[in-house]
Design a protein around this motif. Sequence first.
Motif, short mmCIF file in Angstrom:
data_model
loop_
_atom_site.label_atom_id
_atom_site.label_comp_id
_atom_site.label_asym_id
_atom_site.label_seq_id
_atom_site.Cartn_x
_atom_site.Cartn_y
_atom_site.Cartn_z
N ASP A 30 -38.51 -38.56 3.18
CA ASP A 30 -38.90 -38.14 4.53
C ASP A 30 -37.99 -37.03 5.05
OD1 ASP A 30 -36.66 -39.73 4.73
OD2 ASP A 30 -37.49 -41.12 6.20
N ALA A 31 -37.55 -36.17 4.14
CA ALA A 31 -36.67 -35.06 4.51
C ALA A 31 -37.50 -33.83 4.84
CB ALA A 31 -35.69 -34.76 3.37
N SER A 32 -38.00 -33.73 6.05
CA SER A 32 -38.79 -32.57 6.43
C SER A 32 -37.94 -31.31 6.41
CB SER A 32 -39.40 -32.78 7.82
OG SER A 32 -38.37 -32.96 8.78
N ALA A 33 -38.60 -30.16 6.22
CA ALA A 33 -37.87 -28.90 6.07
C ALA A 33 -37.48 -28.33 7.43
CB ALA A 33 -38.72 -27.90 5.31
N GLU A 34 -36.27 -27.79 7.49
CA GLU A 34 -35.75 -27.19 8.72
C GLU A 34 -35.08 -25.86 8.40
OE1 GLU A 34 -33.02 -29.65 10.78
OE2 GLU A 34 -34.36 -31.41 10.87
N PRO A 35 -35.12 -24.91 9.35
CA PRO A 35 -34.29 -23.71 9.19
C PRO A 35 -32.84 -24.04 9.53
CG PRO A 35 -35.42 -23.65 11.29
CD PRO A 35 -35.91 -24.89 10.57
N THR A 36 -31.96 -23.15 9.16
CA THR A 36 -30.56 -23.27 9.55
C THR A 36 -30.19 -22.07 10.42
OG1 THR A 36 -29.73 -22.13 7.57
CG2 THR A 36 -29.93 -24.54 7.47
N TYR A 37 -29.11 -22.22 11.18
CA TYR A 37 -28.67 -21.19 12.12
C TYR A 37 -27.18 -20.93 11.91
CZ TYR A 37 -32.96 -22.45 14.65
OH TYR A 37 -34.27 -22.70 14.99
N HIS A 38 -26.80 -19.66 12.03
CA HIS A 38 -25.39 -19.33 12.11
C HIS A 38 -24.98 -19.49 13.58
CE1 HIS A 38 -25.64 -16.53 8.33
NE2 HIS A 38 -25.90 -17.79 8.07
N VAL A 39 -24.02 -20.35 13.82
CA VAL A 39 -23.55 -20.61 15.18
C VAL A 39 -22.10 -20.16 15.28
CG1 VAL A 39 -23.26 -22.32 17.01
CG2 VAL A 39 -25.10 -22.60 15.32
N SER A 40 -21.83 -19.30 16.26
CA SER A 40 -20.50 -18.74 16.46
C SER A 40 -19.75 -19.54 17.53
CB SER A 40 -20.60 -17.27 16.88
OG SER A 40 -19.32 -16.73 17.17
N PHE A 41 -18.54 -19.98 17.17
CA PHE A 41 -17.69 -20.72 18.09
C PHE A 41 -16.38 -19.96 18.30
CE2 PHE A 41 -20.21 -23.78 15.72
CZ PHE A 41 -20.70 -24.63 16.70
N ALA A 42 -15.84 -20.01 19.49
CA ALA A 42 -14.49 -19.51 19.71
C ALA A 42 -13.52 -20.49 19.06
CB ALA A 42 -14.20 -19.39 21.20
N ALA A 43 -12.59 -19.96 18.28
CA ALA A 43 -11.66 -20.84 17.57
C ALA A 43 -10.88 -21.72 18.53
CB ALA A 43 -10.70 -19.99 16.73
N THR A 44 -10.56 -21.19 19.70
CA THR A 44 -9.80 -22.00 20.67
C THR A 44 -10.64 -23.14 21.22
OG1 THR A 44 -10.38 -20.35 22.35
CG2 THR A 44 -8.20 -20.16 21.33
N ASP A 45 -11.98 -22.98 21.24
CA ASP A 45 -12.84 -24.08 21.70
C ASP A 45 -12.85 -25.22 20.68
OD1 ASP A 45 -13.48 -22.74 24.00
OD2 ASP A 45 -15.42 -22.02 23.29
N LEU A 46 -12.64 -24.87 19.42
CA LEU A 46 -12.65 -25.89 18.37
C LEU A 46 -11.30 -26.59 18.25
CD1 LEU A 46 -14.57 -24.01 15.52
CD2 LEU A 46 -15.49 -25.62 17.18
N TRP A 47 -10.21 -25.82 18.34
CA TRP A 47 -8.90 -26.38 18.02
C TRP A 47 -7.85 -26.15 19.09
CZ3 TRP A 47 -10.97 -23.39 13.59
CH2 TRP A 47 -11.69 -24.22 12.71
#
Length: 211
Positions: A173-190
């Motif tokens: 049941d693994a339907s197909a999906e597109p993927t996206y490049h998502v940009s994050f600010a490094a300071t928001d992550l760490w």
Amino acid sequence: MDGVHDLGGMQGFGEVPHTVNADTGGPFHAEWEHLPYSLMFLGAADMNKFSIDEVRHVVERMEPRHYMATPYYERYVIGVATLMVEKGVLTHDELEELAGGPFPLSLPATSAGRPAATERQQFEVGDQVRVRDEYVPGHIRMPRFCRGKTGTITHRTSESWPFPDSIGHGRTDASAEPTYHVSFAATDLWGDDTDAGKVIVDLFEGYLDKV
């Protein structure tokens, strides 16, 4: 899968050794290193016994100390060998006879995975999105360092692929999906204890919500 392999943003491992492929003649640095990829595509494409995401999942299932002590390409030899045993292509005894000694396998799967979401949002370049703050057992291709974080879509793939949380467990049941490049600010992550800059993460549509 939240395991020893998900090291993004973790401290204490020291400098990551890196060589440029152009300086070494290609991605393989030893004669045997092409073997795991050959075996992987033999099982996935020629024999149709498992998917590439199942290979990723079985590598994640290695016992943590075994994983950390094992070189990259050797992990995939272990992973493919484990799947060959799990799929009934050969027995563990036959494998160890071929190997000429003990051959430890990955640990058994502890989750059946999950189906892809039936209702999803589509996104366009420039959209603000939030990564779902989900922690699920089994295979998942959403790094924990970006869960719950907000970023910006910079690219949408024109192709679609089976949802990894499903196909990585051998589900149908693994339907197909597109993927996206998502940009994050490094300071928001760490936080502030990082270099200023951006981090691009490739994420499946089912992992994202529009802000």
